[in-house]
Write an enzyme that holds these catalytic residues in place. Structure first.
Site, PDB file in Angstrom:
ATOM      1  N   LYS A   1      17.445 -27.992  -0.375  1.00 18.81           N
ATOM      2  CA  LYS A   1      16.361 -28.103  -1.368  1.00 18.81           C
ATOM      3  C   LYS A   1      15.301 -29.114  -0.934  1.00 18.81           C
ATOM      4  O   LYS A   1      14.118 -28.817  -0.927  1.00 18.81           O
ATOM      5  CB  LYS A   1      16.914 -28.559  -2.726  1.00 18.81           C
ATOM      6  CG  LYS A   1      17.767 -27.559  -3.444  1.00 18.81           C
ATOM      7  CD  LYS A   1      18.210 -28.081  -4.808  1.00 18.81           C
ATOM      8  CE  LYS A   1      19.141 -29.271  -4.761  1.00 18.81           C
ATOM      9  NZ  LYS A   1      20.416 -29.051  -4.102  1.00 18.81           N
TER      10      LYS A   1
ATOM     11  N   ASN B   1      13.546 -33.469  -8.351  1.00 17.72           N
ATOM     12  CA  ASN B   1      14.778 -34.068  -7.851  1.00 17.72           C
ATOM     13  C   ASN B   1      14.533 -34.889  -6.581  1.00 17.72           C
ATOM     14  O   ASN B   1      15.341 -35.698  -6.185  1.00 17.72           O
ATOM     15  CB  ASN B   1      15.749 -32.919  -7.551  1.00 17.72           C
ATOM     16  CG  ASN B   1      17.182 -33.332  -7.657  1.00 17.72           C
ATOM     17  OD1 ASN B   1      17.527 -34.176  -8.474  1.00 17.72           O
ATOM     18  ND2 ASN B   1      18.022 -32.769  -6.817  1.00 17.72           N
TER      19      ASN B   1
ATOM     20  N   HIS C   1      29.407 -28.713  -7.410  1.00 18.82           N
ATOM     21  CA  HIS C   1      29.175 -29.226  -8.767  1.00 18.82           C
ATOM     22  C   HIS C   1      29.871 -28.379  -9.839  1.00 18.82           C
ATOM     23  O   HIS C   1      29.377 -28.270 -10.951  1.00 18.82           O
ATOM     24  CB  HIS C   1      27.674 -29.252  -9.106  1.00 18.82           C
ATOM     25  CG  HIS C   1      26.849 -29.970  -8.096  1.00 18.82           C
ATOM     26  ND1 HIS C   1      27.095 -31.286  -7.761  1.00 18.82           N
ATOM     27  CD2 HIS C   1      25.801 -29.580  -7.332  1.00 18.82           C
ATOM     28  CE1 HIS C   1      26.213 -31.666  -6.842  1.00 18.82           C
ATOM     29  NE2 HIS C   1      25.433 -30.648  -6.552  1.00 18.82           N
TER      30      HIS C   1
END
Ligand code: ADP
Length: 452
Positions: A113, A136, A182
């Site tokens: 990302k 983020n 996650h």
């Protein structure tokens, strides 16, 4: 506002300056202390006037559903108060105002990302746009500048942030890949995949999807016949209508005849096949705006890279030093190991479940391993047949790895710091760990330069 780290504080600043009354809280005493010093109105959430509260703004680090909803989430639900994150405020107030609205490109995925987001920002800046990069990565979104005539917002979006942004509808959504990660916070792989899907389904013009893993390929298949343009991105395999990379060459076959766009081997700071995927995604996401494939290719070649990800931090004669401190698990370390043949590998730290057994096909590339931190004894056991030295800390490991790399007969020895572990046993975080490595290498380079 619940959760008072960097994002929380940016929300408080933005809402307060817009005239809202903000109640703030965090479970951590230290965060509360810092927030008080910045003027936040601290009130325990049990004492918030819930019947008058418009929305709970939740930091993405606070559990919304799994393993169990945080108490503040339960309190908001009981009071019928909506729960959103900073990206949702951004979407409502900045990104989609009918006046002055600027294109938004959102990037999500399990890995890559940050690199893809930063690369898209770099391409757009190189092509004359005002690239506002955040989310983020880097700045929280509410700290980004308001839109100007050439502004494009490029946002890195984690799956937690997607859960808190029901209305976020980017112009272009990019999905790098999907691997199990996650799951403690999402409850199941299905929930994790569906969070990623949501960002794509809400795209207004285009989706770009890496299709090399089965989950992403499944997500791409859902876009057949969709209203938005869907670009599949493949690495190592020719695709009929899409963007792909073969032996480092980037091709676009979405129109006939298919075009050779760039030689990604020229991008010195995008080392490894995984980075070619990031580059192909960034190309696909920016072509519609920039229109000029050649300029995009040139911008990819000049990308300076991100710190702590396969970062070349210098050489002494033929010995290269690579800082890959961001490789906090075996999967990420594997991407680094496959890039070199004569590796003096510094690894270890706080062990992750699964260890490094999955890396055994790459062990033949490792001339010797220098092990640090809690994981060292177990890594040494797994590295059967590889010469290992238990070094304790990074200081000792860097000196030992350089000593051996310098003496080796290899023509291109690499001291690779790709720990395959979390950093918290010896460092504040992976950034701190990478900075320490960089400083240790600089200490070696300075006298070597004077001597030569
Ligand atoms: P993220 O922001 O998703 O954590 P980064 O760009 O910071 O991703 O890269 C983190 C690590 O993930 C890198 O050090 C590399 O090991 C791995 N990585 C980067 N891009 C990819 C990709 N496209 N596919 C798989 N792994 C990748």
């Amino acid at each position: 506002m619940f959760g008072l780290a960097r994002t929380g504080m940016s929300v408080i600043r933005a809402l307060t300056s817009a005239g809202a009354r903000v109640f703030a809280w965090d479970d951590q005493e230290r965060s509360r202390r810092e927030a008080t010093a910045s003027g936040a109105n601290l009130v325990p959430f049990s004492q918030w006037p819930w019947d008058r509260i418009r929305a709970l703004i939740l930091s993405p680090g606070v559990p919304l559903t799994h393993p169990t909803p945080h108490g503040v989430v339960t309190a908001a639900r009981k009071a019928g108060v909506e729960i959103i994150g900073d990206l949702e405020i951004f979407g409502r107030e900045i990104g989609y105002s009918s006046v002055n609205s600027a294109p938004v490109i959102a990037v999500t995925g399990t890995n890559g990302k940050s690199t893809t987001t930063a690369l898209i920002g770099h391409i757009l800046a190189a092509c004359g746009y005002t690239a506002e990069v955040g989310g983020n990565i880097g700045k929280p979104v509410l700290d980004l500048s308001p839109p100007g005539s050439r502004t494009v917002y490029i946002l890195e979006v984690s799956s937690y942030q997607i859960d808190l942004s029901p209305g976020l509808a980017p112009d272009v959504s990019v999905l790098t890949n999907v691997a199990p990660d996650h799951l403690d916070r999402h409850g199941s792989m299905a929930n994790y995949v569906s969070a990623k899907c949501r960002l794509l389904e809400q795209a207004r013009r285009m989706v770009c999807i890496g299709i090399n893993d089965p989950n992403s390929a499944y997500i791409y298949a859902r876009f057949a016949g969709a209203k938005v343009e869907a670009a599949p991105i493949s690495i190592g395999k020719v695709i009929e209508r899409g963007v792909f990379v073969l032996d480092g060459i980037l091709y676009d076959s979405r129109r006939s005849p298919s075009l050779k766009i760039a030689d990604l081997k020229e991008a010195k700071h995008l080392v490894g096949v995984h980075n070619w995927q990031n580059a192909a995604l960034a190309y696909a996401a920016t072509l519609e705006l920039v229109k000029d494939a050649k300029s995009i290719g040139a911008a990819i070649a000049s990308f300076p890279g991100l710190p702590h990800r396969m970062e070349d931090v210098g050489s002494i004669r033929n010995v290269r030093f690579i800082n890959d401190s961001k490789a906090t698990n075996a999967d990420a370390a594997e991407r680094a190991l496959v890039c070199f043949d004569d590796i003096f590998w510094i690894a270890g730290g706080l062990a992750k479940a699964g260890g490094i057994e999955s890396l055994s096909p790459q062990f033949s590339r490792v001339r010797k391993a220098y092990l640090i931190g809690d994981a060292a004894p177990n890594f040494a056991k797994t590295l059967q047949g590889v010469d290992c030295e238990l070094c304790g800390d990074l200081n000792v490991a860097v000196a030992a790895a350089y000593r051996d790399a310098r003496r080796s007969r290899a023509s291109a020895p690499v001291v690779l710091f790709s720990p395959a572990c979390a950093s918290f046993d010896q460092f504040r975080d992976y950034e701190h760990r990478g900075e320490v490595y960089r400083a240790l290498v600089a200490e070696l380079i300075a006298p070597a330069r004077e001597a030569s």
